[in-house]
Each structure stands twice: as C-alpha cells, then as structure tokens.
Design a protein around this motif. Structure first.
Motif, short mmCIF file in Angstrom:
data_model
loop_
_atom_site.label_atom_id
_atom_site.label_comp_id
_atom_site.label_asym_id
_atom_site.label_seq_id
_atom_site.Cartn_x
_atom_site.Cartn_y
_atom_site.Cartn_z
N LEU A 59 8.69 8.31 5.58
CA LEU A 59 7.95 7.11 5.97
C LEU A 59 8.88 5.92 6.16
CD1 LEU A 59 5.12 7.48 3.33
CD2 LEU A 59 4.83 7.83 5.79
N GLY A 60 8.55 5.08 7.15
CA GLY A 60 9.20 3.78 7.28
C GLY A 60 8.48 2.79 6.38
N ASN A 61 9.06 1.62 6.21
CA ASN A 61 8.45 0.59 5.38
C ASN A 61 7.45 -0.23 6.17
OD1 ASN A 61 9.20 0.85 2.76
ND2 ASN A 61 10.84 -0.66 2.82
N GLY A 62 6.40 -0.67 5.48
CA GLY A 62 5.45 -1.60 6.09
C GLY A 62 4.18 -0.91 6.57
N LYS A 63 3.57 -1.52 7.58
CA LYS A 63 2.32 -1.02 8.14
C LYS A 63 2.62 0.15 9.06
CE LYS A 63 0.13 -3.58 11.21
NZ LYS A 63 -0.73 -4.61 11.82
N ILE A 64 1.91 1.27 8.88
CA ILE A 64 2.14 2.48 9.68
C ILE A 64 0.82 2.87 10.33
CG2 ILE A 64 2.84 4.91 9.58
CD1 ILE A 64 4.27 4.11 6.87
N THR A 65 0.83 3.06 11.64
CA THR A 65 -0.37 3.49 12.34
C THR A 65 -0.66 4.95 12.03
OG1 THR A 65 -0.01 1.89 14.12
CG2 THR A 65 -1.47 3.75 14.61
N LEU A 66 -1.88 5.21 11.63
CA LEU A 66 -2.27 6.58 11.29
C LEU A 66 -2.46 7.39 12.57
CD1 LEU A 66 -2.96 8.42 8.91
CD2 LEU A 66 -5.34 7.70 9.13
N THR A 67 -1.65 8.43 12.73
CA THR A 67 -1.72 9.31 13.90
C THR A 67 -2.37 10.63 13.49
OG1 THR A 67 0.44 10.25 13.39
CG2 THR A 67 0.40 8.31 14.84
N GLU A 68 -2.68 11.46 14.47
CA GLU A 68 -3.22 12.80 14.19
C GLU A 68 -2.24 13.60 13.33
OE1 GLU A 68 -6.10 14.03 14.71
OE2 GLU A 68 -7.02 12.90 16.33
N GLU A 69 -0.93 13.48 13.65
CA GLU A 69 0.08 14.23 12.91
C GLU A 69 0.14 13.79 11.45
OE1 GLU A 69 4.89 15.19 12.98
OE2 GLU A 69 4.07 13.71 14.38
N LEU A 70 0.17 12.46 11.22
CA LEU A 70 0.22 11.94 9.85
C LEU A 70 -1.06 12.29 9.10
CD1 LEU A 70 1.62 10.41 7.61
CD2 LEU A 70 0.90 8.26 8.68
N LEU A 71 -2.21 12.19 9.78
CA LEU A 71 -3.48 12.54 9.15
C LEU A 71 -3.48 14.00 8.70
CD1 LEU A 71 -6.35 11.76 8.33
CD2 LEU A 71 -7.10 12.29 10.66
N SER A 72 -2.93 14.87 9.54
CA SER A 72 -2.84 16.29 9.20
C SER A 72 -1.95 16.50 7.97
CB SER A 72 -2.28 17.07 10.40
OG SER A 72 -2.11 18.43 10.07
N GLN A 73 -0.85 15.76 7.89
CA GLN A 73 0.04 15.86 6.74
C GLN A 73 -0.65 15.36 5.46
OE1 GLN A 73 3.22 13.49 8.57
NE2 GLN A 73 4.58 15.28 8.48
N ILE A 74 -1.44 14.28 5.59
CA ILE A 74 -2.17 13.75 4.43
C ILE A 74 -3.22 14.76 3.96
CG2 ILE A 74 -3.80 11.96 3.70
CD1 ILE A 74 -2.18 10.02 5.53
N LYS A 75 -3.88 15.44 4.90
CA LYS A 75 -4.86 16.47 4.52
C LYS A 75 -4.18 17.60 3.75
CE LYS A 75 -8.20 15.64 8.25
NZ LYS A 75 -8.83 16.17 9.49
N ASP A 76 -2.96 17.95 4.16
CA ASP A 76 -2.19 18.98 3.44
C ASP A 76 -1.86 18.52 2.01
OD1 ASP A 76 -2.20 20.69 5.59
OD2 ASP A 76 -0.19 20.15 6.30
N ILE A 77 -1.52 17.24 1.87
CA ILE A 77 -1.22 16.68 0.54
C ILE A 77 -2.47 16.76 -0.34
CG2 ILE A 77 -0.61 14.58 -0.73
CD1 ILE A 77 1.06 13.79 1.79
N PHE A 78 -3.64 16.44 0.24
CA PHE A 78 -4.89 16.54 -0.51
C PHE A 78 -5.09 17.97 -1.00
CE2 PHE A 78 -7.73 12.75 0.89
CZ PHE A 78 -6.69 11.87 0.66
N THR A 79 -4.88 18.94 -0.10
CA THR A 79 -5.07 20.35 -0.46
C THR A 79 -4.13 20.76 -1.59
OG1 THR A 79 -5.74 20.86 1.82
CG2 THR A 79 -5.03 22.71 0.45
N LYS A 80 -2.85 20.34 -1.48
CA LYS A 80 -1.87 20.68 -2.52
C LYS A 80 -2.23 20.09 -3.88
CE LYS A 80 2.04 21.13 0.66
NZ LYS A 80 3.20 20.44 1.26
N ASN A 81 -2.99 18.98 -3.85
CA ASN A 81 -3.38 18.31 -5.09
C ASN A 81 -4.84 18.58 -5.47
OD1 ASN A 81 -1.07 16.34 -6.14
ND2 ASN A 81 -0.97 16.36 -3.91
N ASN A 82 -5.40 19.64 -4.89
CA ASN A 82 -6.75 20.11 -5.23
C ASN A 82 -7.85 19.06 -5.00
OD1 ASN A 82 -5.85 22.72 -6.17
ND2 ASN A 82 -5.01 21.64 -7.95
N LEU A 83 -7.70 18.31 -3.90
CA LEU A 83 -8.73 17.37 -3.49
C LEU A 83 -9.28 17.85 -2.15
CD1 LEU A 83 -10.31 14.71 -3.61
CD2 LEU A 83 -8.30 13.53 -2.72
N ASP A 84 -10.59 18.11 -2.08
CA ASP A 84 -11.15 18.70 -0.86
C ASP A 84 -11.95 17.72 -0.01
OD1 ASP A 84 -13.35 18.41 -2.44
OD2 ASP A 84 -13.94 20.53 -2.45
#
Length: 200
Positions: A59-84
């Motif tokens: 990640l860069g510092n500051g405000k980051i625009t949420l893209t489809e790619e980043l959203l997909s990565q965040i969903k993976d993080i949720f899965t790894k941390n048992n949040l559905d």
C-alpha cells in the motif's frame, strides 16, 4: 470509495470507512487482524480496520481509491481471518460531471431551485440553493452515496417536500484549494461532458 493507510501516522492499519458514526455509540467485533465497527443503535456496519495490513497488501500512504483488485484482496483477507461478510460495495464513481438541463423555482422555497441534471448514464433531480446555478451549465455532482471531504454522506432526501438525489457542489464543499468564499456552485469550463469522473 476511498480507503486510508498511513503507517507513520496511525500504524500498520488499513481503514475502510463506510459511514460516519458517533464514536461513543459504537461497538467492535474482532476477527483475527480484522476489526468490524458497528453502530450500537442502528446495528449498521460503519467500517472495518485491517491490522498488520502490510503483511497482506502493498500500500501507498494516504487516501487510496478502492478498485476491484483491492476489493478482491480485502475479501481474501476477510476469509483468512474467518470473517464471512459479503462486502458488496458499489465502486462506481461518486463525483461526476453533470449537465444542468432544466432549472425551475422550488414551489415551497424562494431561494431553492429544482434542477434536472444529466449524469451521462442517468438523469437525476437535485434541489439546489446556490444563487448562480442555471440551465446549460456543466457542474460537479456528488451522487447519492458520496462522502464529502467534510465527512458528510450524500443521501436521497426531500427538501421542502421535493425529492433531491445528489448535490451540485461548490469548490469549498469539494475541499479545493483557493476556493472562493462567496456562495455559489463550481461551474466547469473547457472540454467536459456529462458522466465524466471529476478528478480532485
């Protein structure tokens, strides 16, 4: 939609804000490195914090625009941390160029006008109180769901009984540098067209 990361300022944490809330009226649920922030009265999810973010993301510092790619990565993080949680987020631009097709006086308020605004893929009605709004202008529109620099969320509303879906913005409301102090919307000039994303 934007997310925020500032390792030096707040630590190794990615902030994913959905809605403004009263910090004294929130509760938290923890799922490994993910914290879910909930409004205790409405039960709405206000956002998420992902701790140890650099272990998952570059990640860069500051405000980051949420893209489809980043959203997909965040969903993976949720899965790894048992949040559905589903994370169904509308990633369409929320600040766009609008073209004011019509302006008519508000029937119940002297200083308000009812504008029909072309946003390229749709036409919306917006009640506007700016003294300089007029038909034939290209303007900046904050669509329903937009979060203003002030933190205010734009919602569909009725103003003096008339439906309004979005806001025609001034430079000051957009947080632009050297914005004029006098009241008035930001009228765009040059090569712009309805529906174009407004770049801050």
């Amino acid at each position: 939609m934007d997310v925020f990361y500032n390792k030096e300022g707040i630590g190794d944490c990615l902030l994913i804000p959905f809605k403004q809330g009263d910090r004294y009226q929130t509760t938290f649920e923890t799922f490994g490195d993910v914290v879910k922030i909930i409004d205790t009265e409405t039960k709405e999810v206000l956002g998420y914090n992902i701790f140890q973010a650099s272990q998952y993301l570059s990640l860069g510092n500051g405000k980051i625009t949420l893209t489809e790619e980043l959203l997909s990565q965040i969903k993976d993080i949720f899965t790894k941390n048992n949040l559905d949680d589903a994370l169904d987020i509308d990633l369409s631009p929320k600040f766009v160029v609008g073209y004011v097709k019509e302006k008519a006086p508000h029937e119940n308020a002297d200083k308000l006008n009812v504008c029909q605004v072309d946003l390229g893929d749709e036409e919306v009605q917006i009640v506007c109180g700016a003294p300089n709004v007029d038909a034939g202008q290209h303007v900046v529109v904050a669509k329903v769901g937009a979060i203003m620099p002030s933190g205010m969320e734009i919602k569909a509303a009725k103003l003096r009984g008339v439906p309004s879906n979005g806001m025609i913005c001034s430079q000051k409301e957009l947080g632009l540098p050297d914005a004029p102090q006098e009241k008035g919307i930001y009228v765009l000039t040059g090569e712009v067209e309805a529906g174009q994303v407004f770049q801050f």
